[in-house]
Design an enzyme around this catalytic site. Structure first.
Site, PDB file in Angstrom:
ATOM      1  N   CYS A 107       0.838  -1.205   0.000  1.00 26.73           N
ATOM      2  CA  CYS A 107       0.000   0.000   0.000  1.00 26.73           C
ATOM      3  C   CYS A 107       0.875   1.259   0.000  1.00 26.73           C
ATOM      4  O   CYS A 107       1.486   1.572  -1.017  1.00 26.73           O
ATOM      5  CB  CYS A 107      -0.981  -0.036   1.165  1.00 26.73           C
TER       6      CYS A 107
ATOM      7  N   HIS B 228      -3.575  -5.025  -0.071  1.00 28.28           N
ATOM      8  CA  HIS B 228      -3.124  -5.574   1.218  1.00 28.28           C
ATOM      9  C   HIS B 228      -3.170  -7.107   1.174  1.00 28.28           C
ATOM     10  O   HIS B 228      -4.163  -7.718   1.595  1.00 28.28           O
ATOM     11  CB  HIS B 228      -4.012  -5.056   2.355  1.00 28.28           C
TER      12      HIS B 228
ATOM     13  N   GLU C 288      -1.800  -9.212   3.022  1.00 31.82           N
ATOM     14  CA  GLU C 288      -1.773  -9.842   4.348  1.00 31.82           C
ATOM     15  C   GLU C 288      -3.152 -10.294   4.815  1.00 31.82           C
ATOM     16  O   GLU C 288      -3.263 -11.164   5.693  1.00 31.82           O
ATOM     17  CB  GLU C 288      -1.162  -8.893   5.385  1.00 31.82           C
TER      18      GLU C 288
END
Length: 535
Positions: free
Chosen positions: A381, A507, A509
């Site tokens: 990001c 993102h 994750e």
């Protein structure tokens, strides 16, 4: 009929209710149940999207773009399901919904009160979670601590549900603390007794008590808790502190937590197959390698702000039999003169997401250091925006290049506001949020990682790479390896002449799982392991 399980907490906050709820979800799923899970947060914010990470920790984003509590990350990782906007409910959302109904006249001129209007809205959110997912079991974690004034409407709502749908369809699990008093050399049950007394005074009798403790508790102590709290001794479940979160479901299963639930709710459950989970825990306990990743961020004092990033790094490490150690680096403290010292012994550098100008220059220095010294680098990001700015400044020679977010007067706005964001005034819920497709370019590290042409990842951003500089950057060795399908938005960038230098606008994750690491994290850690072996 759908069954409903409520997980409450007493004595202190941060007891690990979310981990208990997630672990139970995993156990029930492995018994063949369809499970969904949600978090009720008593704060008045509509969602945590505009809250400081220091106040709340990470903001976890779902596929449908909901900004939610970090516990939803635990839920998704443990149970391996994708949650949605119905999975996080706050006081702010409830009151907002009730007030909208009142303004529309839905209450036909009646006086709007906490009981029944607020409690009915809360119950509706519980039922809706089951209806939307057609789940066999809905697990709801009630945030905060029993005794907090903010939690009272939530507890009243779940109390009413036992009468509404029958005791065999509702179950209450209460998490408490049995503290160890070092001076006396004793564990104390009194806080648990008082917490359960408080809960019972609100009309809720827990069916199971999960006791958080530093060390094993004796059978006599379990008997004492059972006697004073009016539950079966077998329903006192010990949850000892663990080095590895993923061992907790096995610990709870050994004590029969899932069987207690199935028996009480008359669920037709098959025997759980925990083979894959046991293999995971065994692997985690016996990792043969160790690598160090420097995480350069602005919220490093509160590590919960990056919890999904850290877990994703660990998941990727498991795939390479590697224990990933995190070196926390405050971006505000990074300078050209100390970056080498701060990242000493590092096998890879990661710059995760964030907002605002604090620490940005330190992150740019970290990206430059990784690029020039061929250290594996992963930007997420803001990390992708940082990598782009650094390259524009130091390779293209665009002095003063920056993001329009940080420096609105920059002569070279490498990062600019998304066109659809230019007229947006409210900060809350207005970012580019949720799951979007990304088309990958062949013969790139991104394509190699995913082995697919189009992938879907979750986003949370307002600014994007400025396409006016795309050709100039490409001509100077900057690779745009992933874009939106129409080619308009840059999603992934990388460098050709580097062992592994990749950054993404999304993102990744949020989609990693302990037994299925996210592809970019996996390849980043793979490159870092290789770098460590070559030292």
């Amino acid at each position: 009929m759908t069954k409903y399980i409520f997980v409450t907490g007493g004595v202190v906050s941060s007891l690990g209710k979310g981990i208990v709820a997630a672990s139970l979800g995993r156990l029930l799923k492995n018994r063949g149940m369809s499970v969904t899970i949600q978090k009720f947060d008593p704060y008045i914010n509509v969602d945590p999207g505009t809250m400081s990470p220091y106040q709340h920790g990470e903001v976890f984003v779902t596929d449908d773009g909901a900004e939610t509590d970090l516990d939803l990350g635990h839920y998704e990782r443990f149970i391996d399901i994708n949650l949605n906007r119905f999975s996080n409910v706050t006081t702010g959302k409830i009151y907002s919904a009730v007030l909208k109904k009142e303004r529309r006249g839905d209450y036909l001129g009646g006086t709007v009160q906490v009981i029944p209007h607020i409690t009915n809205e809360l119950k509706d959110r519980v039922y809706r979670a089951g209806k939307e997912t057609n789940a066999d079991v809905v697990i709801t974690e009630i945030g905060g601590t029993v005794g907090d004034i903010e939690s009272l409407p939530f507890l009243e709502a779940i109390r009413q549900m036992k009468s509404d749908i029958g005791h065999e369809n509702v179950m209450y699990i209460h998490c408490t603390l049995v503290p160890y008093i070092k001076a006396a050399g004793e564990l104390k049950t009194k806080p648990t007794q008082h917490s359960v007394k408080e809960l019972r005074s609100l009309g809720i009798q827990p069916n199971i008590i999960v006791v958080r403790t530093e060390m094993p508790i004796s059978q006599d102590m379990k008997d004492k808790i059972a006697l004073f709290c009016d539950i079966d001794t077998k329903a006192v479940i010990e949850c000892e502190d663990a080095d590895n979160l993923y061992s907790i479901p096995l610990n709870l299963q050994e004590q029969g937590l899932d069987k207690l639930v199935c028996d009480h709710m008359k669920l037709e459950c098959k025997d759980p197959d925990m083979t894959e989970w046991k293999d995971l825990v065994t692997k985690v306990k016996n990792l043969s390698k160790t690598i160090t990743i420097s995480l350069v961020g602005k919220y490093v004092e509160l590590q919960d702000a990056y919890i999904s990033v850290v877990e994703s790094l660990r998941h990727a490490g498991y795939a390479f039999d590697a224990d990933v150690k995190i070196k926390w680096i405050n971006a505000e403290e990074v300078t050209e003169s100390n970056i080498q010292e701060l990242t000493g012994g590092t096998d890879g550098i990661i710059v995760p997401g964030g907002f605002g100008d604090r620490g940005v220059e330190g992150k740019i220095i970290a990206a430059k250091y990784a690029r020039e010294n061929k250290i594996p680098f992963f930007g997420i990001c803001l990390g992708m925006q940082i990598a782009s700015i650094e390259y524009a400044r130091n390779v293209l020679g665009l002095e003063g290049a920056h993001s329009a977010e940080i420096d609105p007067s920059t002569p070279y706005p490498i990062i600019d506001l998304l066109p659809e964001q230019k007229d947006v005034e409210d900060l809350g819920g207005t970012l580019r949020l949720g799951l979007y497709p990304c088309k990958l370019q062949e013969d790139t590290k991104a394509f190699e990682a995913y082995a697919d042409e189009v992938v879907y990842e979750r986003h949370r951003h307002r600014y994007e790479f400025n396409n006016e500089y795309r050709q100039q950057m490409e001509e100077n060795g900057f690779v745009f390896s992933g874009t939106s399908p129409d080619g308009r938005l840059v999603e992934i960038i990388e460098l050709k002449d580097h062992p592994w230098y990749v950054a993404c606008q999304f993102h990744p994750e949020f989609k990693s799982r302990p037994t299925r690491p996210q592809p970019l994290f996996k390849d980043f850690i793979g490159a870092s392991v290789q770098a460590a072996e070559q030292k």
